[in-house]
Design a protein around this motif. Structure first.
Motif, mmCIF file in Angstrom:
data_model
loop_
_atom_site.group_PDB
_atom_site.id
_atom_site.type_symbol
_atom_site.label_atom_id
_atom_site.label_comp_id
_atom_site.label_asym_id
_atom_site.label_seq_id
_atom_site.Cartn_x
_atom_site.Cartn_y
_atom_site.Cartn_z
ATOM 1 N N TYR A 175 0.817 -1.209 0.000
ATOM 2 C CA TYR A 175 0.000 0.000 0.000
ATOM 3 C C TYR A 175 0.849 1.258 0.000
ATOM 4 O O TYR A 175 0.517 2.250 -0.659
ATOM 5 N N ALA A 176 1.960 1.216 0.759
ATOM 6 C CA ALA A 176 2.822 2.402 0.807
ATOM 7 C C ALA A 176 3.337 2.750 -0.585
ATOM 8 O O ALA A 176 3.401 3.915 -0.976
ATOM 9 N N ALA A 177 3.711 1.732 -1.359
ATOM 10 C CA ALA A 177 4.210 1.979 -2.716
ATOM 11 C C ALA A 177 3.124 2.580 -3.601
ATOM 12 O O ALA A 177 3.345 3.584 -4.295
ATOM 13 N N TRP A 178 1.956 1.978 -3.580
ATOM 14 C CA TRP A 178 0.861 2.486 -4.407
ATOM 15 C C TRP A 178 0.494 3.914 -4.014
ATOM 16 O O TRP A 178 0.294 4.777 -4.877
ATOM 17 N N ARG A 179 0.413 4.156 -2.726
ATOM 18 C CA ARG A 179 -0.013 5.479 -2.276
ATOM 19 C C ARG A 179 1.035 6.548 -2.561
ATOM 20 O O ARG A 179 0.706 7.608 -3.109
ATOM 21 N N THR A 213 9.972 0.022 -1.151
ATOM 22 C CA THR A 213 9.466 1.365 -0.892
ATOM 23 C C THR A 213 10.039 1.892 0.411
ATOM 24 O O THR A 213 9.874 1.258 1.460
ATOM 25 N N PRO A 214 10.747 3.006 0.352
ATOM 26 C CA PRO A 214 11.263 3.565 1.614
ATOM 27 C C PRO A 214 10.101 3.941 2.529
ATOM 28 O O PRO A 214 9.088 4.455 2.072
ATOM 29 N N ILE A 215 10.263 3.628 3.812
ATOM 30 C CA ILE A 215 9.203 3.933 4.770
ATOM 31 C C ILE A 215 9.132 5.435 4.996
ATOM 32 O O ILE A 215 10.121 6.066 5.366
ATOM 33 N N ARG A 216 7.984 5.973 4.717
ATOM 34 C CA ARG A 216 7.792 7.395 4.935
ATOM 35 C C ARG A 216 7.690 7.670 6.434
ATOM 36 O O ARG A 216 7.071 6.915 7.182
ATOM 37 N N SER A 217 8.339 8.728 6.863
ATOM 38 C CA SER A 217 8.329 9.057 8.286
ATOM 39 C C SER A 217 6.907 9.290 8.760
ATOM 40 O O SER A 217 6.133 10.022 8.141
ATOM 41 N N GLY A 218 6.566 8.632 9.858
ATOM 42 C CA GLY A 218 5.257 8.839 10.439
ATOM 43 C C GLY A 218 5.251 10.047 11.353
ATOM 44 O O GLY A 218 6.221 10.797 11.442
ATOM 45 N N ARG A 219 4.166 10.240 12.064
ATOM 46 C CA ARG A 219 4.048 11.384 12.953
ATOM 47 C C ARG A 219 3.029 11.074 14.035
ATOM 48 O O ARG A 219 2.205 10.155 13.887
ATOM 49 N N VAL A 220 3.096 11.849 15.087
ATOM 50 C CA VAL A 220 2.166 11.702 16.198
ATOM 51 C C VAL A 220 1.426 13.018 16.394
ATOM 52 O O VAL A 220 2.043 14.091 16.363
ATOM 53 N N THR A 221 0.134 12.935 16.571
ATOM 54 C CA THR A 221 -0.666 14.110 16.897
ATOM 55 C C THR A 221 -1.347 13.869 18.230
ATOM 56 O O THR A 221 -2.127 12.923 18.370
ATOM 57 N N LEU A 222 -1.015 14.698 19.219
ATOM 58 C CA LEU A 222 -1.688 14.632 20.514
ATOM 59 C C LEU A 222 -2.967 15.454 20.420
ATOM 60 O O LEU A 222 -2.913 16.669 20.178
ATOM 61 N N VAL A 223 -4.100 14.801 20.577
ATOM 62 C CA VAL A 223 -5.390 15.478 20.410
ATOM 63 C C VAL A 223 -6.149 15.479 21.727
ATOM 64 O O VAL A 223 -6.365 14.426 22.333
ATOM 65 N N GLY A 224 -6.573 16.654 22.149
ATOM 66 C CA GLY A 224 -7.445 16.760 23.308
ATOM 67 C C GLY A 224 -8.872 16.482 22.889
ATOM 68 O O GLY A 224 -9.409 17.138 21.994
ATOM 69 N N LYS A 290 4.788 2.832 16.424
ATOM 70 C CA LYS A 290 3.784 2.942 15.365
ATOM 71 C C LYS A 290 4.126 4.070 14.393
ATOM 72 O O LYS A 290 3.972 3.929 13.174
ATOM 73 N N ALA A 291 4.589 5.199 14.919
ATOM 74 C CA ALA A 291 4.958 6.311 14.037
ATOM 75 C C ALA A 291 6.190 5.967 13.215
ATOM 76 O O ALA A 291 6.299 6.346 12.039
ATOM 77 N N ALA A 292 7.142 5.245 13.808
ATOM 78 C CA ALA A 292 8.357 4.859 13.075
ATOM 79 C C ALA A 292 8.038 3.928 11.910
ATOM 80 O O ALA A 292 8.799 3.842 10.945
ATOM 81 N N ASP A 293 6.888 3.247 11.978
ATOM 82 C CA ASP A 293 6.460 2.371 10.881
ATOM 83 C C ASP A 293 5.825 3.159 9.740
ATOM 84 O O ASP A 293 5.401 2.569 8.738
ATOM 85 N N GLY A 294 5.740 4.480 9.907
ATOM 86 C CA GLY A 294 5.185 5.321 8.842
ATOM 87 C C GLY A 294 3.746 5.726 9.055
ATOM 88 O O GLY A 294 3.126 6.337 8.184
ATOM 89 N N SER A 295 3.185 5.412 10.210
ATOM 90 C CA SER A 295 1.770 5.698 10.456
ATOM 91 C C SER A 295 1.559 7.093 11.027
ATOM 92 O O SER A 295 2.431 7.644 11.697
ATOM 93 N N HIS A 296 0.376 7.643 10.745
ATOM 94 C CA HIS A 296 -0.068 8.843 11.454
ATOM 95 C C HIS A 296 -0.787 8.364 12.704
ATOM 96 O O HIS A 296 -1.870 7.767 12.635
ATOM 97 N N VAL A 297 -0.168 8.609 13.850
ATOM 98 C CA VAL A 297 -0.688 8.135 15.125
ATOM 99 C C VAL A 297 -1.375 9.294 15.840
ATOM 100 O O VAL A 297 -0.760 10.332 16.082
#
Length: 466
Positions: A175-179, A213-224, A290-297
């Motif tokens: 999926y990462a490659a296609w996206r 496919t190189p793993i795209r850097s993920g990120r973390v969003t702290l949401v209140g 989870k973020a290191a795997d490329g996910s938006h957490v």
């Protein structure tokens, strides 16, 4: 009623439409692209249906529908303007085990027909379970405006790429490659009106698909998440949830908050209770992994993540791991709970300041209860349901009057919201009458009762009767 949407291949299968008026015409227009063998039976056909019959698109019989018309049909659409006829057609169809759709009568339907948006091979379906066709039509019009027709070209090119990669024996579901390599840049080309660029993107994608496919850097969003109900989250917080790959969440007052995330998003509960729950170090490690795997957490926390939420610890851990971390503030229950109960935390000539304290550990040396008692400031206590007697005792010992007004707001912002007004001495003697979550307001402002606040009148009457 909740229905499960399926795509049904009707190619060369007999479909009977009972009725030949404008309602039936609408059904025929949606069905004829499915490749079905359409048979329309009804009196006084519309000019459009006669035109379709003349060019061989449908079979048309301008007469009343008969029992034998349902023979051999896989799908029967009852689209007359007579409910008795529709019911009769339904009985006939069920006798030969045909699937039935009765227009504008969901209770009689085996299946309902969704409104659809077509973009090349892609079909977007909108269903209201037959309860509101007009709403489904409006949503379809909104989606048609939001999804450009050029998306069909992108879907076509993606289909060609998949077929060619399969033929070359190199296909894998990546999926990462296609996206990253085809779909996202292709969508940008669609929005820019450069449809010719999609073919070149597809060609480059096919050539480079075998490479990892190189793993795209993920990120973390702290949401209140806000104080309670899902409708009290901020717009930015809701947008963050809508793009989440993973949601790591605390115990939430309203589980409907999780419905704001995509259906495919992974949902991981890490809620804490007094003396139990997931250790903070484990939560930090989970966010990073989870973020290191490329996910938006999305780290979803009640109230505001930086008000007794250990949000700063999580943010520091994520950034120390070299990953981006965004903070989306939430409406803290320290402000929202009093407001929802009609209680101001400051009021001219009564209270010029307020202090928010944690009641989780009432005996903690970090709390100078004597100084808090002398301050005259409104005190807002979070997480104090089980330690309320100790807090009240410490404040009275520190100099607060024992008849100081106290208000307790339970489950603020939810349908279970209740509030009670009492005195500091009563709180010391009887404790908090509600289980967590509770917000305790101490000071002269706590005697205020605003019957215009959301749910305040009924809640206070019920609570004071306890």
């Amino acid at each position: 009623m909740n229905r499960y949407l399926l795509a049904w291949d009707l190619t060369d299968r007999r479909v009977l439409v009972a009725g030949a008026g404008t309602i039936a015409e609408g059904k025929v227009e949606t069905l004829r692209t499915a490749g079905a063998r359409l048979v329309v039976v009804g009196r006084e056909a519309t000019p459009r249906l006669r035109e379709l019959a003349a060019d061989g698109t449908i079979e048309l019989a301008e007469r009343g529908v008969r029992r034998r018309d349902v023979l051999g049909a896989r799908l029967v659409v009852a689209a007359t303007d007579d409910r008795r006829v529709n019911r009769r057609v339904r009985r006939w169809a069920h006798a030969v085990r045909a699937v039935v759709n009765v227009v504008d009568d969901p209770a009689l339907c085996d299946v309902t027909v969704p409104a659809t948006v077509q973009r090349g091979p892609a079909t977007i379906a909108i269903s209201t379970d037959g309860s509101s066709p007009a709403t489904a039509r409006l949503l379809r019009e909104e989606i048609e405006r939001a999804v450009p027709p050029g998306v069909g070209e992108l879907v076509d090119q993606a289909s060609i790429a998949r077929r060619r990669i399969r033929h070359a024996g190199e296909y894998r579901y990546d999926y990462a490659a296609w996206r990253q390599r085809l779909l996202e840049p292709g969508l940008e080309a669609v929005h820019a009106g450069r449809l010719d660029a999609i073919r070149e993107l597809r060609h480059r994608f096919e050539i480079g698909f075998a490479a990892p496919t190189p793993i795209r850097s993920g990120r973390v969003t702290l949401v209140g998440a806000g104080p309670g109900g899902a409708d009290l989250i901020t717009v930015r917080g809701a947008r963050a949830l809508a793009t989440a790959d993973v949601v790591v969440y605390d115990r939430l007052a309203d589980p409907a908050l999780l419905d704001l995330a995509p259906v495919v998003a992974e949902r991981i509960p890490v809620g804490k209770a007094k003396g139990s729950g997931t250790p903070q170090d484990d939560i930090n490690e989970l966010l990073i992994r989870k973020a290191a795997d490329g996910s938006h957490v999305v780290r979803l926390k009640g109230g505001d993540p930086f008000v007794f939420g250990r949000g700063s610890e999580e943010c520091e851990a994520v950034t120390a791991a070299g990953l981006p971390c965004e903070v989306v503030p939430g409406v803290s229950s320290s402000l929202a709970a009093p407001a929802l109960a009609g209680i101001p935390v400051t009021e001219r000539s009564v209270a010029a300041s307020f202090t928010v304290v944690s009641g989780h550990r009432a005996a903690d040396e970090a709390h100078d209860w004597e100084a808090l008692a002398r301050s005259g400031s409104t005190l807002v206590v979070l997480m104090g349901a089980t330690t309320a007697p100790e807090i009240a005792s410490a404040l009275i010992d520190g100099g607060r009057p024992d008849d100081e007004p106290v208000a307790i707001v339970h489950a603020a912002g939810t349908e279970s919201q209740r509030s009670m007004h009492l005195t500091l001495d009563a709180l010391r003697a009887d404790g908090c009458p509600f289980p967590a979550p509770c917000v305790i307001v101490i000071g002269p402002v706590a005697r205020t009762r605003d019957v215009h606040a959301t749910g305040a009148a009924e809640a206070m009457i019920a609570a004071d009767a306890v």
